[in-house]
Write an enzyme that holds these catalytic residues in place. Structure first.
Site, PDB file in Angstrom:
ATOM      1  N   TYR A 148       0.834  -1.207   0.000  1.00  0.00           N
ATOM      2  CA  TYR A 148       0.000   0.000   0.000  1.00  0.00           C
ATOM      3  C   TYR A 148       0.869   1.258   0.000  1.00  0.00           C
ATOM      4  O   TYR A 148       0.699   2.155  -0.832  1.00  0.00           O
ATOM      5  CB  TYR A 148      -0.901  -0.024   1.233  1.00  0.00           C
ATOM      6  CG  TYR A 148      -1.878   1.127   1.322  1.00  0.00           C
ATOM      7  CD1 TYR A 148      -2.903   1.279   0.392  1.00  0.00           C
ATOM      8  CD2 TYR A 148      -1.788   2.049   2.365  1.00  0.00           C
ATOM      9  CE1 TYR A 148      -3.807   2.338   0.503  1.00  0.00           C
ATOM     10  CE2 TYR A 148      -2.697   3.097   2.482  1.00  0.00           C
ATOM     11  CZ  TYR A 148      -3.696   3.235   1.549  1.00  0.00           C
ATOM     12  OH  TYR A 148      -4.601   4.276   1.657  1.00  0.00           O
ATOM     13  N   GLU A 150       4.043   1.852  -0.736  1.00  0.00           N
ATOM     14  CA  GLU A 150       4.857   2.142  -1.922  1.00  0.00           C
ATOM     15  C   GLU A 150       3.986   2.412  -3.152  1.00  0.00           C
ATOM     16  O   GLU A 150       4.361   3.191  -4.020  1.00  0.00           O
ATOM     17  CB  GLU A 150       5.857   1.022  -2.192  1.00  0.00           C
ATOM     18  CG  GLU A 150       6.880   0.830  -1.078  1.00  0.00           C
ATOM     19  CD  GLU A 150       7.880   1.990  -0.924  1.00  0.00           C
ATOM     20  OE1 GLU A 150       7.682   3.077  -1.511  1.00  0.00           O
ATOM     21  OE2 GLU A 150       8.868   1.788  -0.193  1.00  0.00           O
ATOM     22  N   VAL A 190      -9.568   0.151  13.113  1.00  0.00           N
ATOM     23  CA  VAL A 190      -9.850   0.219  14.544  1.00  0.00           C
ATOM     24  C   VAL A 190     -11.229   0.821  14.829  1.00  0.00           C
ATOM     25  O   VAL A 190     -11.902   0.389  15.773  1.00  0.00           O
ATOM     26  CB  VAL A 190      -8.707   0.965  15.288  1.00  0.00           C
ATOM     27  CG1 VAL A 190      -8.714   2.462  15.009  1.00  0.00           C
ATOM     28  CG2 VAL A 190      -8.756   0.680  16.773  1.00  0.00           C
ATOM     29  N   THR A 213      -0.416   5.870  18.699  1.00  0.00           N
ATOM     30  CA  THR A 213      -1.421   6.930  18.567  1.00  0.00           C
ATOM     31  C   THR A 213      -1.936   7.052  17.123  1.00  0.00           C
ATOM     32  O   THR A 213      -1.250   6.691  16.162  1.00  0.00           O
ATOM     33  CB  THR A 213      -0.858   8.314  18.978  1.00  0.00           C
ATOM     34  OG1 THR A 213       0.139   8.717  18.025  1.00  0.00           O
ATOM     35  CG2 THR A 213      -0.268   8.286  20.365  1.00  0.00           C
ATOM     36  N   PRO A 275       2.632   1.901  12.561  1.00  0.00           N
ATOM     37  CA  PRO A 275       3.240   3.164  12.998  1.00  0.00           C
ATOM     38  C   PRO A 275       2.972   3.439  14.480  1.00  0.00           C
ATOM     39  O   PRO A 275       1.856   3.270  14.956  1.00  0.00           O
ATOM     40  CB  PRO A 275       2.566   4.213  12.103  1.00  0.00           C
ATOM     41  CG  PRO A 275       2.155   3.444  10.878  1.00  0.00           C
ATOM     42  CD  PRO A 275       1.768   2.082  11.389  1.00  0.00           C
ATOM     43  N   ARG A 278       0.982   8.990  14.893  1.00  0.00           N
ATOM     44  CA  ARG A 278       0.514   9.616  13.651  1.00  0.00           C
ATOM     45  C   ARG A 278      -0.365  10.819  13.988  1.00  0.00           C
ATOM     46  O   ARG A 278      -1.370  10.678  14.684  1.00  0.00           O
ATOM     47  CB  ARG A 278      -0.271   8.611  12.822  1.00  0.00           C
ATOM     48  CG  ARG A 278      -0.540   9.113  11.436  1.00  0.00           C
ATOM     49  CD  ARG A 278      -1.399   8.158  10.673  1.00  0.00           C
ATOM     50  NE  ARG A 278      -0.670   7.055  10.088  1.00  0.00           N
ATOM     51  CZ  ARG A 278      -1.248   5.922   9.709  1.00  0.00           C
ATOM     52  NH1 ARG A 278      -2.531   5.744   9.925  1.00  0.00           N
ATOM     53  NH2 ARG A 278      -0.540   4.971   9.148  1.00  0.00           N
TER      54      ARG A 278
HETATM   55  N1  UDP Z   1      -5.897  -1.585  15.963  1.00  0.00           N
HETATM   56  C1  UDP Z   1      -6.257  -2.187  17.167  1.00  0.00           C
HETATM   57  N2  UDP Z   1      -7.289  -3.082  17.132  1.00  0.00           N
HETATM   58  C2  UDP Z   1      -7.979  -3.403  16.004  1.00  0.00           C
HETATM   59  C3  UDP Z   1      -7.615  -2.769  14.795  1.00  0.00           C
HETATM   60  C4  UDP Z   1      -6.558  -1.871  14.824  1.00  0.00           C
HETATM   61  O1  UDP Z   1      -5.664  -1.930  18.226  1.00  0.00           O
HETATM   62  O2  UDP Z   1      -8.904  -4.239  16.075  1.00  0.00           O
HETATM   63  C5  UDP Z   1      -4.791  -0.601  15.987  1.00  0.00           C
HETATM   64  C6  UDP Z   1      -3.737  -0.806  14.923  1.00  0.00           C
HETATM   65  O3  UDP Z   1      -2.726  -1.672  15.375  1.00  0.00           O
HETATM   66  C7  UDP Z   1      -3.233   0.611  14.713  1.00  0.00           C
HETATM   67  C8  UDP Z   1      -4.453   1.484  14.977  1.00  0.00           C
HETATM   68  O4  UDP Z   1      -5.343   0.668  15.722  1.00  0.00           O
HETATM   69  O5  UDP Z   1      -2.224   0.923  15.635  1.00  0.00           O
HETATM   70  C9  UDP Z   1      -5.156   1.979  13.711  1.00  0.00           C
HETATM   71  O6  UDP Z   1      -5.335   0.877  12.876  1.00  0.00           O
HETATM   72  P1  UDP Z   1      -6.188   0.926  11.556  1.00  0.00           P
HETATM   73  O7  UDP Z   1      -6.218  -0.478  11.014  1.00  0.00           O
HETATM   74  O8  UDP Z   1      -7.490   1.572  11.823  1.00  0.00           O
HETATM   75  O9  UDP Z   1      -5.420   1.877  10.550  1.00  0.00           O
HETATM   76  P2  UDP Z   1      -3.910   2.363  10.347  1.00  0.00           P
HETATM   77  O10 UDP Z   1      -3.859   3.689  10.997  1.00  0.00           O
HETATM   78  O11 UDP Z   1      -2.955   1.392  11.008  1.00  0.00           O
HETATM   79  O12 UDP Z   1      -3.750   2.408   8.883  1.00  0.00           O
END
Ligand code: UDP
Length: 316
Positions: A148, A150, A190, A213, A275, A278
């Site tokens: 994604y 790259e 999330v 974050t 990450p 963010r």
């Molecule tokens: N995350 C979590 N539980 C979940 C899904 C995601 O704790 O069920 C964490 C994930 O590891 C990341 C953050 O929530 O640190 C945001 O994840 P998301 O998949 O929404 O998008 P990203 O910002 O990583 O592209």
């Protein structure tokens, strides 16, 4: 004056469908294009009788043949959640490369303006915080997320090349985490995951220690940013996101508070290259577009949860 017409790639997706609504509300005609691998026609069902809306079910990696004039092409066609792009690595890389070039070729042929939906993922696991557009990023080029990250970095590069060498008018939005109605309940991100778990009374899955974050922007604010960016004369990338930063643990607590649930927290392993921090620096968006988020976190969450509640109770 001739009628304005937008071609929106990824129109059946989360942001694409909201953008479609906005352009129609502004009096434009819209041609939506989507191959429905992550989008759904449910997001466009309310436009069935809208005479200014047309839909083409097509993979944008195939050449785009569009009859008639086109004012702008907005490219929102890509799997965008980590689960989706890990399940569809080749589709993700193709749509970010071949798909974006097809969109740019269409712009060149029609004299249309191009808006690329890029991403905060171009900053990778950032060493600069908050992230400004001048930061070049810290991306693992061979890690699982690279399909994604790259692809989007290539998408930005080819967009700038079409601007420099082919004189296409281009705009680049770097979109940070965005949430709201029409996110797929099972897209793994999330926001839908934790909200759905809270609504169902299931444990909330927090990855790692939950101290990483994110900063969440309500979709209406995002769409306003896209609208302003397209109409601006600014060709460098612009961060569009909400600077309100919180840990995932704090987000899980907020979900419980809004839903009124008392679920347990279940820790799961942190995905590779997730990450640690963010948060967008939106100085540029403020200065160039006069844009900043208007919808507060509590209001955005209430609207989003209301929509998810309906989805969960109708068994989706
Ligand atoms: N995350 C979590 N539980 C979940 C899904 C995601 O704790 O069920 C964490 C994930 O590891 C990341 C953050 O929530 O640190 C945001 O994840 P998301 O998949 O929404 O998008 P990203 O910002 O990583 O592209």
């Amino acid at each position: 004056m001739t009628e304005q017409r937008a071609v929106i790639l990824g129109a059946a997706g989360f942001i694409g469908s909201h953008l479609t609504d906005r352009f129609l509300a502004e009096g434009w005609r819209v041609l939506g294009v989507d191959n429905l691998i992550t989008g759904t026609m449910r997001n466009l069902a309310h436009l069935e009788r809208e005479p200014r809306f047309e839909f083409l079910e097509q993979d944008v990696c195939l050449p785009l043949q569009v009859a008639g004039s086109v004012t702008a092409v907005l490219d929102f066609a890509s799997p965008a959640s980590p689960i989706d792009y890990l399940e569809k690595p080749f589709e993700t890389m193709h749509v970010g490369s071949v798909g974006v070039e097809n969109a740019l070729k269409l712009c060149e042929a029609k004299g249309a303006r191009f808006l690329l939906s890029s991403t905060s993922e171009v900053y990778g696991d950032p060493l600069e915080h908050p992230q400004r557009e001048t930061y070049w990023g810290n991306v693992n080029p061979i890690g699982p997320r690279s399909v994604y990250d790259e692809a989007k970095r290539f998408a930005e590069a080819i967009t700038m090349a079409y601007r420099r060498y082919r004189k296409v008018e281009t705009r680049v939005a770097r979109i940070f985490n965005t949430y709201g109605p029409r996110m797929r309940l099972d897209d793994g991100r999330v926001v839908p995951t934790l909200v759905a778990q809270a609504l169902r009374g299931e444990p909330l899955t927090v990855f790692g220690d939950g101290l990483q974050t994110r900063s969440f922007c309500y979709v209406d604010d995002n769409v306003e940013g896209m609208w302003r960016l397209l109409r601006s004369d600014y060709a460098e990338p612009v961060n569009i996101g909400n600077p309100l930063e919180m840990t995932i643990r704090a987000f899980a607590d907020a979900v419980q508070r809004h839903v009124g649930s008392h679920c347990t927290i279940e820790h799961r392993p942190l995905p590779q290259d997730d990450p640690r921090v963010r948060r967008p620096d939106i100085t540029r968006a403020r200065e160039v577009l006069g844009w900043e988020p208007q919808v507060g976190f509590d209001e955005g969450m209430d609207r989003t949860i209301a929509w998810f509640r309906e989805q969960v109770s109708s068994g989706r």
